[in-house]
Design a protein around this motif. Structure first.
Motif, PDB file in Angstrom:
ATOM      1  N   GLY A 105       0.852  -1.187   0.000  1.00  0.00           N
ATOM      2  CA  GLY A 105       0.000   0.000   0.000  1.00  0.00           C
ATOM      3  C   GLY A 105       0.882   1.230   0.000  1.00  0.00           C
ATOM      4  N   ILE A 106       0.375   2.345  -0.535  1.00  0.00           N
ATOM      5  CA  ILE A 106       1.168   3.579  -0.575  1.00  0.00           C
ATOM      6  C   ILE A 106       0.261   4.791  -0.422  1.00  0.00           C
ATOM      7  CG2 ILE A 106       1.058   3.901  -3.098  1.00  0.00           C
ATOM      8  CD1 ILE A 106       4.061   4.749  -2.932  1.00  0.00           C
ATOM      9  N   ASP A 107       0.810   5.853   0.171  1.00  0.00           N
ATOM     10  CA  ASP A 107       0.066   7.104   0.302  1.00  0.00           C
ATOM     11  C   ASP A 107       1.031   8.277   0.313  1.00  0.00           C
ATOM     12  OD1 ASP A 107      -2.501   8.472   0.713  1.00  0.00           O
ATOM     13  OD2 ASP A 107      -1.631   9.085   2.614  1.00  0.00           O
ATOM     14  N   ILE A 108       0.595   9.385  -0.280  1.00  0.00           N
ATOM     15  CA  ILE A 108       1.321  10.657  -0.225  1.00  0.00           C
ATOM     16  C   ILE A 108       0.368  11.714   0.323  1.00  0.00           C
ATOM     17  CG2 ILE A 108       2.296  12.552  -1.585  1.00  0.00           C
ATOM     18  CD1 ILE A 108       3.521  10.560  -3.455  1.00  0.00           C
ATOM     19  N   GLU A 109       0.864  12.559   1.220  1.00  0.00           N
ATOM     20  CA  GLU A 109       0.066  13.644   1.770  1.00  0.00           C
ATOM     21  C   GLU A 109       0.909  14.907   1.874  1.00  0.00           C
ATOM     22  OE1 GLU A 109      -3.134  13.491   2.435  1.00  0.00           O
ATOM     23  OE2 GLU A 109      -3.380  11.311   2.264  1.00  0.00           O
ATOM     24  N   LYS A 110       0.279  16.041   1.632  1.00  0.00           N
ATOM     25  CA  LYS A 110       0.934  17.324   1.863  1.00  0.00           C
ATOM     26  C   LYS A 110       0.945  17.606   3.359  1.00  0.00           C
ATOM     27  CE  LYS A 110       0.735  22.205   0.463  1.00  0.00           C
ATOM     28  NZ  LYS A 110       2.156  22.245   0.082  1.00  0.00           N
ATOM     29  N   GLN A 111       2.054  18.086   3.869  1.00  0.00           N
ATOM     30  CA  GLN A 111       2.147  18.398   5.295  1.00  0.00           C
ATOM     31  C   GLN A 111       1.418  19.711   5.563  1.00  0.00           C
ATOM     32  OE1 GLN A 111       6.355  18.442   6.037  1.00  0.00           O
ATOM     33  NE2 GLN A 111       6.583  16.239   5.791  1.00  0.00           N
ATOM     34  N   ARG A 112       0.332  19.623   6.354  1.00  0.00           N
ATOM     35  CA  ARG A 112      -0.493  20.800   6.639  1.00  0.00           C
ATOM     36  C   ARG A 112      -0.875  20.827   8.111  1.00  0.00           C
ATOM     37  NH1 ARG A 112      -5.499  20.548   2.757  1.00  0.00           N
ATOM     38  NH2 ARG A 112      -5.426  18.348   3.370  1.00  0.00           N
ATOM     39  N   SER A 113      -0.985  22.020   8.661  1.00  0.00           N
ATOM     40  CA  SER A 113      -1.318  22.146  10.086  1.00  0.00           C
ATOM     41  C   SER A 113      -2.730  21.651  10.380  1.00  0.00           C
ATOM     42  CB  SER A 113      -1.175  23.602  10.531  1.00  0.00           C
ATOM     43  OG  SER A 113      -2.030  24.445   9.771  1.00  0.00           O
ATOM     44  N   LYS A 114      -3.566  21.543   9.360  1.00  0.00           N
ATOM     45  CA  LYS A 114      -4.940  21.057   9.532  1.00  0.00           C
ATOM     46  C   LYS A 114      -4.981  19.715  10.257  1.00  0.00           C
ATOM     47  CE  LYS A 114      -8.851  19.356   6.782  1.00  0.00           C
ATOM     48  NZ  LYS A 114      -9.371  19.126   5.412  1.00  0.00           N
ATOM     49  N   GLU A 175      13.860   7.915  12.291  1.00  0.00           N
ATOM     50  CA  GLU A 175      13.963   6.492  11.970  1.00  0.00           C
ATOM     51  C   GLU A 175      13.369   6.166  10.599  1.00  0.00           C
ATOM     52  OE1 GLU A 175      13.927   4.198  16.242  1.00  0.00           O
ATOM     53  OE2 GLU A 175      11.995   4.873  15.452  1.00  0.00           O
ATOM     54  N   LEU A 176      12.250   6.800  10.255  1.00  0.00           N
ATOM     55  CA  LEU A 176      11.604   6.646   8.941  1.00  0.00           C
ATOM     56  C   LEU A 176      11.187   5.210   8.642  1.00  0.00           C
ATOM     57  CD1 LEU A 176      13.804   9.054   6.758  1.00  0.00           C
ATOM     58  CD2 LEU A 176      11.650   9.544   7.942  1.00  0.00           C
ATOM     59  N   VAL A 177      10.925   4.435   9.672  1.00  0.00           N
ATOM     60  CA  VAL A 177      10.431   3.069   9.490  1.00  0.00           C
ATOM     61  C   VAL A 177       9.711   2.652  10.764  1.00  0.00           C
ATOM     62  CG1 VAL A 177      12.585   2.013  10.298  1.00  0.00           C
ATOM     63  CG2 VAL A 177      11.024   0.699   8.823  1.00  0.00           C
ATOM     64  N   THR A 178       8.666   1.858  10.601  1.00  0.00           N
ATOM     65  CA  THR A 178       7.958   1.320  11.749  1.00  0.00           C
ATOM     66  C   THR A 178       7.214   0.060  11.321  1.00  0.00           C
ATOM     67  OG1 THR A 178       6.462   1.882  13.575  1.00  0.00           O
ATOM     68  CG2 THR A 178       5.826   2.644  11.393  1.00  0.00           C
ATOM     69  N   THR A 179       6.535  -0.541  12.266  1.00  0.00           N
ATOM     70  CA  THR A 179       5.640  -1.652  11.952  1.00  0.00           C
ATOM     71  C   THR A 179       4.215  -1.234  12.309  1.00  0.00           C
ATOM     72  OG1 THR A 179       5.976  -2.652  14.126  1.00  0.00           O
ATOM     73  CG2 THR A 179       7.379  -3.427  12.333  1.00  0.00           C
ATOM     74  N   TYR A 194       7.502   2.231   5.623  1.00  0.00           N
ATOM     75  CA  TYR A 194       8.671   3.072   5.390  1.00  0.00           C
ATOM     76  C   TYR A 194       8.203   4.468   4.976  1.00  0.00           C
ATOM     77  CZ  TYR A 194      10.776  -1.540   5.245  1.00  0.00           C
ATOM     78  OH  TYR A 194      11.161  -2.820   5.560  1.00  0.00           O
ATOM     79  N   PHE A 195       8.950   5.493   5.413  1.00  0.00           N
ATOM     80  CA  PHE A 195       8.571   6.881   5.163  1.00  0.00           C
ATOM     81  C   PHE A 195       9.660   7.621   4.389  1.00  0.00           C
ATOM     82  CE2 PHE A 195       6.816   5.684   9.357  1.00  0.00           C
ATOM     83  CZ  PHE A 195       5.465   5.841   9.113  1.00  0.00           C
ATOM     84  N   LEU A 196       9.243   8.646   3.647  1.00  0.00           N
ATOM     85  CA  LEU A 196      10.176   9.620   3.103  1.00  0.00           C
ATOM     86  C   LEU A 196       9.471  10.962   3.012  1.00  0.00           C
ATOM     87  CD1 LEU A 196      10.458   9.236  -0.738  1.00  0.00           C
ATOM     88  CD2 LEU A 196       9.324   7.469   0.592  1.00  0.00           C
ATOM     89  N   GLU A 197      10.261  12.035   3.030  1.00  0.00           N
ATOM     90  CA  GLU A 197       9.738  13.393   2.940  1.00  0.00           C
ATOM     91  C   GLU A 197      10.423  14.126   1.799  1.00  0.00           C
ATOM     92  OE1 GLU A 197       8.765  15.174   7.186  1.00  0.00           O
ATOM     93  OE2 GLU A 197      10.749  14.241   7.206  1.00  0.00           O
ATOM     94  N   PHE A 198       9.641  14.983   1.097  1.00  0.00           N
ATOM     95  CA  PHE A 198      10.198  15.776   0.011  1.00  0.00           C
ATOM     96  C   PHE A 198       9.253  16.931  -0.287  1.00  0.00           C
ATOM     97  CE2 PHE A 198       8.124  11.887  -1.430  1.00  0.00           C
ATOM     98  CZ  PHE A 198       7.046  12.371  -2.159  1.00  0.00           C
ATOM     99  N   ASP A 199       9.801  18.112  -0.510  1.00  0.00           N
ATOM    100  CA  ASP A 199       9.013  19.289  -0.913  1.00  0.00           C
ATOM    101  C   ASP A 199       7.762  19.501  -0.055  1.00  0.00           C
ATOM    102  OD1 ASP A 199      10.900  19.322  -2.877  1.00  0.00           O
ATOM    103  OD2 ASP A 199       9.499  19.409  -4.551  1.00  0.00           O
ATOM    104  N   GLU A 200       7.871  19.315   1.260  1.00  0.00           N
ATOM    105  CA  GLU A 200       6.775  19.483   2.206  1.00  0.00           C
ATOM    106  C   GLU A 200       5.651  18.453   2.008  1.00  0.00           C
ATOM    107  OE1 GLU A 200       5.576  23.564   2.050  1.00  0.00           O
ATOM    108  OE2 GLU A 200       7.383  24.262   3.059  1.00  0.00           O
ATOM    109  N   PHE A 201       6.016  17.309   1.477  1.00  0.00           N
ATOM    110  CA  PHE A 201       5.100  16.176   1.355  1.00  0.00           C
ATOM    111  C   PHE A 201       5.687  14.987   2.119  1.00  0.00           C
ATOM    112  CE2 PHE A 201       3.537  18.756  -2.012  1.00  0.00           C
ATOM    113  CZ  PHE A 201       2.247  18.349  -2.269  1.00  0.00           C
ATOM    114  N   THR A 202       4.800  14.089   2.534  1.00  0.00           N
ATOM    115  CA  THR A 202       5.194  12.846   3.189  1.00  0.00           C
ATOM    116  C   THR A 202       4.668  11.678   2.372  1.00  0.00           C
ATOM    117  OG1 THR A 202       5.153  13.823   5.402  1.00  0.00           O
ATOM    118  CG2 THR A 202       4.974  11.427   5.273  1.00  0.00           C
TER     119      THR A 202
END
Length: 212
Positions: A105-114, A175-179, A194-202
């Motif tokens: 599974g995969i997801d991308i989200e913009k980092q927002r204070s909401k 750490e950018l990794v969890t279970t 697994y996680f990564l961040e780029f251009d204010e997105f996760t």
């Protein structure tokens, strides 16, 4: 061709991320859609949604697939006709796919204070009150949301609740990794996330634990 990032997770698993910079017309060139998908995209009111939809078809092409190789089951989960597993996401100016021999599974989200205002709907917010500042809390909560969304897409069972049925093991931001586990209808499934961040997105991508 703005293929923004390619991650070879393993010999049988790959993540591809696209930065959506082209117009809908430019993204449509060279892409043949099924009648169903053509109706879907032409029915979209948002130009950004249309561009996201078409950018995913370019990501498929980068892995040797065409739109006709993709189909959706009764729960809306995407599948490939060669029995490879696939998950799809797009958010604002980014889209991504993950293709694997195993459940993913995969997801991308913009980092927002909401996310600070809605966190109680998907996770026990008190777990993150000890972080240094609101920015750190926002980042951590976005990680958790992405993890849960990626598991929800993979598990793909109606009735699954982010708050009640999906648990993300705590992790440090560096750490950018969890279970994570999905426990539902007497079934317990564990994933590595697994996680990564780029251009204010996760971005989070989940792989079924080999022991499940």
């Amino acid at each position: 061709m703005p293929l923004y990032k390619t991650i070879t997770v393993s010999p049988t698993t790959k993540v591809l991320i696209w930065k959506i910079e082209e117009s809908f017309e430019a993204l449509s060139e060279g892409i043949s859609l099924t009648e169903h998908c053509n109706q879907r995209v032409m029915g979209m009111k948002s130009d950004l949604h249309k561009r996201g939809f078409m950018s995913v078809r370019h990501l498929l092409a980068a892995e040797g697939y065409i739109d006709h190789d993709l189909y959706y089951d009764e729960n809306g989960k995407p599948h490939l006709k060669d029995d490879k597993h696939i998950s799809i996401t797009h958010s604002y100016i980014f889209s991504a796919i993950i293709v694997s021999d195993q459940e993913v599974g995969i997801d991308i989200e913009k980092q927002r204070s909401k996310i600070l205002r809605i966190a109680h709907k998907f996770t026990p917010i008190e777990e993150y009150r000890t972080l240094a500042n609101d920015d750190a809390v926002m980042r951590k909560l976005t990680f958790v949301w992405c993890a849960k969304e990626s598991l929800y897409k993979s598990f793909a069972c109606p009735g699954v609740s982010f708050l009640q049925h999906i648990y993300v093991e705590d992790f440090r931001l560096d750490e950018l990794v969890t279970t994570s586990t999905v426990t539902y209808d007497e079934k317990r499934t564990t994933y590595n996330v697994y996680f990564l961040e780029f251009d204010e997105f996760t971005c989070a991508y989940a792989l079924l634990n080999a022991n499940d």
